[in-house]
Each structure stands twice: as structure tokens, then as C-alpha cells.
Design an enzyme around this catalytic site. Structure first.
Site, PDB file in Angstrom:
ATOM      1  N   ASP A 143      42.984  52.280  39.581  1.00 27.35           N
ATOM      2  CA  ASP A 143      42.669  50.860  39.782  1.00 27.35           C
ATOM      3  C   ASP A 143      43.829  49.982  39.325  1.00 27.35           C
ATOM      4  O   ASP A 143      44.210  49.031  40.007  1.00 27.35           O
ATOM      5  CB  ASP A 143      41.389  50.502  39.026  1.00 27.35           C
ATOM      6  CG  ASP A 143      41.001  49.035  39.220  1.00 27.35           C
ATOM      7  OD1 ASP A 143      40.725  48.656  40.367  1.00 27.35           O
ATOM      8  OD2 ASP A 143      40.985  48.286  38.227  1.00 27.35           O
ATOM      9  N   LYS A 146      46.220  47.282  41.559  1.00 27.06           N
ATOM     10  CA  LYS A 146      46.494  45.906  41.150  1.00 27.06           C
ATOM     11  C   LYS A 146      48.000  45.675  40.977  1.00 27.06           C
ATOM     12  O   LYS A 146      48.521  44.604  41.311  1.00 27.06           O
ATOM     13  CB  LYS A 146      45.752  45.593  39.850  1.00 27.06           C
ATOM     14  CG  LYS A 146      44.237  45.533  40.038  1.00 27.06           C
ATOM     15  CD  LYS A 146      43.511  45.416  38.709  1.00 27.06           C
ATOM     16  CE  LYS A 146      41.989  45.352  38.938  1.00 27.06           C
ATOM     17  NZ  LYS A 146      41.224  45.406  37.679  1.00 27.06           N
ATOM     18  N   GLY A 158      31.982  43.914  35.172  1.00 25.97           N
ATOM     19  CA  GLY A 158      30.631  43.379  34.978  1.00 25.97           C
ATOM     20  C   GLY A 158      30.190  42.550  36.166  1.00 25.97           C
ATOM     21  O   GLY A 158      31.006  41.977  36.898  1.00 25.97           O
TER      22      GLY A 158
END
Length: 248
Positions: A9, A13, A110
Site C-alpha cells: 500500500d 502511494k 477506518g
């Protein structure tokens, strides 16, 4: 979870951030990626004793027309802002030509934080459509015709400081043999931790060395030469140390 733990991940990015920062495309396959599966509580403890925290960093730099793009667990000094990023929080630390150092910090995981980002993008698109604006900002940091082709530096050419944790049998002369091989490859030692001696000659002890700046290829070659020696009792841990320009 594996996409996070294995650094995938962060590498995705980093590819986007390198494009935004330098106007070039870096294919994912060209990014050096290491995750945190190999980090042990022992490494966290020794790093702390040496004044560092261990953080999974995605690092991009442009030097002499060449891009560094790498993701790996990294030793960061306790007094640096990135050392205080914990839990679900992410941070982006930038050093600019004119703005010096700056950092953005916030929740990176989240439901509510993710939903907020998605809704923000949807609202931005809706406003553009209502105003009749098809493309306000290029999808890339520059228009496609202006993209630069820049080479990506191979990790073997990286110059860095290193944390090395050797698992060795408790014998006389072990440290001298390790430092001899490293010296032959122009690697100098900055500091060392050698915990208490083992209670039994066949039980391994840990020897932790911090190096001065060295070339990755030389460090790797020295470890290959040390690995078959009869006092080595396990795989050596290698972690890089990152020093930051602009802010401590």
C-alpha cells in the site's frame, strides 16, 4: 492486512507522490519494497536503546536527475516528528526548495476517515460538473505531454547508514572477524551494542552494529561473506537509518 504489512500500500502511494512531486511516472515494479514481517521485538528494543524508532517509510528523492523510490522499515531518530506517528495515523513529511520541511498528519484508516475522503472527492467532481469544468487540474501533476522520463536508482547504489544485528556464537575474536570483512568493503562502524554473554557456549548472542554511510551493494556483499563463517548462528538483520534534511 498483508498489503499494509508487506509495504505494498505504501508503495502504491509512493508512486502517486513521486508523480506529484517530480512530474515523472515510476512503475510499481521499479520501487524497492520491503515490509515489516521480519521486525522482531528484539529489534524494537535495541533501536530504542540506540535512540531510534522503527517506522515503515515510503521514501522518494530526486538527486542529479535520478529518482529514489523505496519502501522499507527504517530507523528514525526519537526526536524526529515521524517517530511519533502511531496506530492508524499516517504522515507525509516533505522538504521543499523554498519551504524547508513540512509535515501533514492524520488518520489513514477506518470507516469515517475513508468515507470523508471519498465524499470530498465526489463533491469536488459534482461542483466541477455543475460549473461546466471538465478538467480543472490534470489527473497527473503535469499534462501528459510534459511528463519527464527519469531513471529510478537501483537499491544497490543507495548510500545509507545501517543497523545490523548479528546472531553469533559467544567466541573470542568474533567481532574482529566481522569488522575486518566490513572494513575490506569500506564500511566503518559508528557504534555497537553487545548484550550480556550467553550462559552456554552454544547459545547465540546478539551483536548490533550501526555503520556510517556506506553503499548498499558493499554492505550486502560483506554480509554474504560473513554468513558462512562458523560463528554465525542465524540470519543477520539489516535495517536502514534515515536522516532528514530540513528538520530534526
Amino acid at each position: 492486512p498483508g498489503i499494509d504489512v508487506d509495504g505494498i500500500d505504501a508503495a502504491h502511494k509512493l508512486a502517486v507522490l513521486v508523480n506529484l512531486a517530480y512530474g515523472t511516472m515510476v512503475p510499481y515494479r521499479d520501487i524497492h519494497v520491503e515490509g515489516i514481517r521480519g521486525i522482531t521485538p528484539m529489534d524494537l528494543t535495541y533501536a530504542d536503546q540506540l535512540g531510534f524508532a522503527i517506522k515503515l517509510l515510503a521514501i522518494g528523492k530526486l538527486t542529479d536527475g535520478e529518482v529514489e523510490a523505496r519502501v522499507h522499515p527504517t530507523l528514525v531518530a526519537h526526536d524526529h516528528l515521524l517517530a511519533s506517528v502511531h496506530g492508524v495515523f499516517n504522515a507525509v513529511f516533505l522538504t521543499g526548495d523554498n519551504v524547508d520541511a513540512t509535515m501533514s498528519y492524520g488518520r489513514g484508516a477506518g470507516g469515517p476517515p475513508t468515507a470523508s475522503a471519498v465524499v470530498s472527492d465526489a463533491i469536488d467532481i459534482a461542483r466541477n460538473l455543475r460549473a461546466g469544468i471538465r478538467v480543472k487540474i490534470p489527473a497527473l501533476s503535469v499534462i501528459a505531454e510534459e511528463l519527464r522520463e527519469l531513471p529510478v536508482m537501483k537499491i544497490e547504489r543507495l548510500r545509507s547508514e545501517y543497523y545490523l544485528r548479528f546472531q553469533v556464537l559467544d567466541r573470542v575474536g568474533v567481532l574482529a572477524q566481522i569488522t575486518r570483512v566490513m572494513g575490506e568493503h569500506d564500511i566503518s562502524i559508528q557504534s555497537m551494542i553487545q548484550p550480556a554473554r550467553s550462559r552456554h557456549p552454544d547459545e547465540p548472542v546478539q551483536v548490533i552494529l550501526l555503520t556510517h554511510q556506506a553503499r548498499e551493494a558493499d554492505v550486502r556483499q560483506s554480509l554474504r561473506e560473513i554468513a558462512p563463517m562458523n560463528f554465525i548462528a542465524g540470519e543477520t538483520q539489516l535495517l536502514r537509518i534515515e536522516r532528514f534534511a530540513g528538520a530534526g
